[in-house]
Design an enzyme around this catalytic site. Structure first.
Site, mmCIF file in Angstrom:
data_model
loop_
_atom_site.group_PDB
_atom_site.id
_atom_site.type_symbol
_atom_site.label_atom_id
_atom_site.label_comp_id
_atom_site.label_asym_id
_atom_site.label_seq_id
_atom_site.Cartn_x
_atom_site.Cartn_y
_atom_site.Cartn_z
ATOM 1 N N ASN A 240 0.837 -1.204 0.000
ATOM 2 C CA ASN A 240 0.000 0.000 0.000
ATOM 3 C C ASN A 240 0.861 1.239 0.000
ATOM 4 O OD1 ASN A 240 -0.473 1.916 2.526
ATOM 5 N ND2 ASN A 240 0.130 -0.097 3.350
ATOM 6 N N PHE B 154 -1.638 8.105 4.434
ATOM 7 C CA PHE B 154 -2.424 8.710 5.530
ATOM 8 C C PHE B 154 -3.709 9.373 5.028
ATOM 9 C CE2 PHE B 154 1.460 9.575 8.561
ATOM 10 C CZ PHE B 154 1.544 8.230 8.812
ATOM 11 N N SER C 125 5.624 5.145 8.750
ATOM 12 C CA SER C 125 4.956 4.967 7.463
ATOM 13 C C SER C 125 5.928 5.339 6.353
ATOM 14 C CB SER C 125 3.719 5.848 7.350
ATOM 15 O OG SER C 125 3.284 5.842 5.998
ATOM 16 N N ASN D 30 5.037 6.076 3.406
ATOM 17 C CA ASN D 30 4.279 6.746 2.347
ATOM 18 C C ASN D 30 4.110 8.246 2.546
ATOM 19 O OD1 ASN D 30 3.832 4.276 0.923
ATOM 20 N ND2 ASN D 30 2.352 3.733 2.516
ATOM 21 N N THR D 31 4.726 8.786 3.599
ATOM 22 C CA THR D 31 4.777 10.236 3.772
ATOM 23 C C THR D 31 6.250 10.611 3.705
ATOM 24 O OG1 THR D 31 2.772 10.299 5.127
ATOM 25 C CG2 THR D 31 4.292 12.146 5.358
ATOM 26 N N LYS E 46 5.789 3.484 17.057
ATOM 27 C CA LYS E 46 5.776 2.413 16.050
ATOM 28 C C LYS E 46 6.906 2.619 15.058
ATOM 29 C CE LYS E 46 2.692 -0.001 12.857
ATOM 30 N NZ LYS E 46 1.290 -0.144 12.431
ATOM 31 N N ASN F 129 6.054 -1.559 11.307
ATOM 32 C CA ASN F 129 5.235 -1.093 10.189
ATOM 33 C C ASN F 129 5.579 -1.919 8.933
ATOM 34 O OD1 ASN F 129 3.576 0.704 8.584
ATOM 35 N ND2 ASN F 129 3.939 2.242 10.171
HETATM 36 C C1 FMN Z 1 -3.731 -1.089 3.714
HETATM 37 C C2 FMN Z 1 -2.862 -0.824 4.896
HETATM 38 C C3 FMN Z 1 -2.920 0.409 5.542
HETATM 39 C C4 FMN Z 1 -2.121 0.663 6.668
HETATM 40 N N1 FMN Z 1 -2.210 1.867 7.310
HETATM 41 C C5 FMN Z 1 -1.467 2.102 8.430
HETATM 42 C C6 FMN Z 1 -1.584 3.321 9.149
HETATM 43 O O1 FMN Z 1 -2.379 4.193 8.812
HETATM 44 N N2 FMN Z 1 -0.793 3.499 10.232
HETATM 45 C C7 FMN Z 1 0.095 2.545 10.677
HETATM 46 O O2 FMN Z 1 0.773 2.748 11.683
HETATM 47 N N3 FMN Z 1 0.206 1.364 10.022
HETATM 48 C C8 FMN Z 1 -0.551 1.129 8.928
HETATM 49 N N4 FMN Z 1 -0.434 -0.079 8.266
HETATM 50 C C9 FMN Z 1 0.564 -1.062 8.762
HETATM 51 C C10 FMN Z 1 -0.053 -2.103 9.681
HETATM 52 O O3 FMN Z 1 -0.567 -1.519 10.851
HETATM 53 C C11 FMN Z 1 0.991 -3.168 10.063
HETATM 54 O O4 FMN Z 1 2.023 -2.544 10.807
HETATM 55 C C12 FMN Z 1 1.626 -3.852 8.860
HETATM 56 O O5 FMN Z 1 0.673 -4.038 7.831
HETATM 57 C C13 FMN Z 1 2.229 -5.218 9.205
HETATM 58 O O6 FMN Z 1 1.252 -6.103 9.728
HETATM 59 P P1 FMN Z 1 0.484 -7.197 8.820
HETATM 60 O O7 FMN Z 1 1.537 -7.930 8.055
HETATM 61 O O8 FMN Z 1 -0.249 -8.056 9.815
HETATM 62 O O9 FMN Z 1 -0.428 -6.423 7.953
HETATM 63 C C14 FMN Z 1 -1.230 -0.345 7.140
HETATM 64 C C15 FMN Z 1 -1.191 -1.585 6.502
HETATM 65 C C16 FMN Z 1 -1.983 -1.843 5.390
HETATM 66 C C17 FMN Z 1 -1.915 -3.197 4.731
#
Ligand code: FMN
Length: 337
Positions: A106, A110, A168, A170-171, A202, A231
């Site tokens: 992704n 934000f 993140s 992406n910023t 985080k 993350n």
């Molecule tokens: C579509 C998507 C959006 C996410 N948005 C955020 C976010 O806004 N803030 C954040 O701290 N992590 C965000 N994450 C990261 C997740 O919280 C997590 O740290 C990461 O996906 C690893 O865990 P997973 O493998 O179980 O998904 C996002 C992940 C995905 C897939």
């Protein structure tokens, strides 16, 4: 139920499928988990959790389905990331399924309705369970620390805990806040704004040993509640995709667990850690605990396995703890390090 829905959801653009899922959950169509095994009850940084499995940030960015996700069986849910002002995020498409890899990339950036709208929802619909609020900075911010402080002030009175998201990908420039000097100043400012509300930080999985030691030192000196590791990754371990953004899901399990273990060693067990990245089974949740996590979160596993995954992980985790003679979740933490 999910087995029948999955092909329909996977035929849609991932973000549209997510939007429909949120709408269905908000309409009360989500499943309800059973009662938790008492063995799974645990306390992390003073937060009493019915079980150690949490919903990671990003699933419920705008605090629309806290009640439904807690009812699904999560021991805690983290809303956000929220920023001071609403923002649209990056152009679509910006979420991609890598089905053969059980992964997602992704680059949302934000997208959210702003902290005030999310906090109004949290105030009006405060569920009975544990809710954390993940905070960030607007993309066009001229004072990022002020953005975090503003979010912390708005969220602290309503949240069980805050998460400072400096990871993140992406910023642009956000991950630079993980540099020790910047991080120390940010933590001090957010902690002052948060009052008694616990503050987690985080971090990214893309850190070398020196960076891990630096963050660990600042985290311990700043007396934060704990670290959330991790993350999404900018690396592409065993994955071929030309899409830019953060990778989550199965390929993230090994690298994020290795970084978690490195943080456990760097902090000597003195700081609670929450393990995130690629968890889709009880064995993997157990491995995170044994590597040093006091609790675990997931997101991408839900995309591929649906809400029944939550009960399955908890049941299997309880069985593994019993098999190995652990009388509690806490007793297993760090035993595999
Ligand atoms: C579509 C998507 C959006 C996410 N948005 C955020 C976010 O806004 N803030 C954040 O701290 N992590 C965000 N994450 C990261 C997740 O919280 C997590 O740290 C990461 O996906 C690893 O865990 P997973 O493998 O179980 O998904 C996002 C992940 C995905 C897939």
């Amino acid at each position: 139920m999910f087995a029948r829905l999955r092909p329909l959801l996977f035929a849609l653009d991932p973000e549209r499928a997510h939007g429909l899922t949120i709408a269905a959950l908000a309409a009360g169509l989500g499943p309800r988990g059973g009662p938790d095994d008492p063995l799974l009850a645990t306390t992390v940084a003073g937060l009493a959790l019915p079980n150690p499995l949490g919903l990671a940030a990003g699933f419920d960015k705008d605090a629309r389905v806290m009640r439904a996700t807690l009812a699904m069986g999560f021991g805690f849910v983290e809303i956000g990331t929220v920023t001071p002002r609403p923002q649209a995020g990056n152009p679509r498409p910006r979420v991609f399924r890598l089905v053969a890899d059980a992964a997602v990339i992704n680059r949302l950036g934000f997208n959210n309705g702003g902290v005030a709208a999310a906090m109004a929802r949290l105030r009006a619909h405060r569920p009975a369970g544990m809710v954390g609020v993940n905070i960030g900075a607007n993309r066009d911010s001229v004072d990022r620390v002020a953005d975090y402080v503003g979010c912390a002030r708005a969220a602290a009175p309503l949240a069980d805990y805050l998460t400072v998201n400096v990871s993140s990908p992406n910023t642009p420039g956000l991950r630079g806040l993980q540099d020790p000097g910047e991080l120390a100043a940010l933590i001090a400012a957010v902690r002052a704004a948060a009052g008694a509300t616990p503050v987690f930080v985080k971090v990214a999985p893309d850190l070398d040993p020196g960076a891990i030691d630096g963050i660990a030192r600042v985290a311990l000196d700043g007396a934060i509640a704990g670290l959330i590791v991790s993350n999404t990754t900018l690396a592409r371990p065993g994955v071929t995709s030309a899409e830019a953004g953060g990778l989550s899901g199965a390929p993230l399990f090994a690298p994020s667990t290795a970084v978690l273990g490195a943080f456990a060693r760097a902090t000597g067990g003195a700081l609670p850690l929450i393990g995130v990245g690629g968890v889709a089974s009880g064995e993997q949740a157990y491995a995170k605990l044994r590597a040093g996590a006091s609790a675990v979160q997931l997101y991408t596993g839900l995309v591929y396995h649906g809400p029944a995954l939550v009960g399955r992980i908890k049941g299997d985790l309880a069985a593994l703890l019993r098999r190995d003679g652990f009388a509690s979740v806490a007793a297993a933490v760090g035993t595999g390090a």
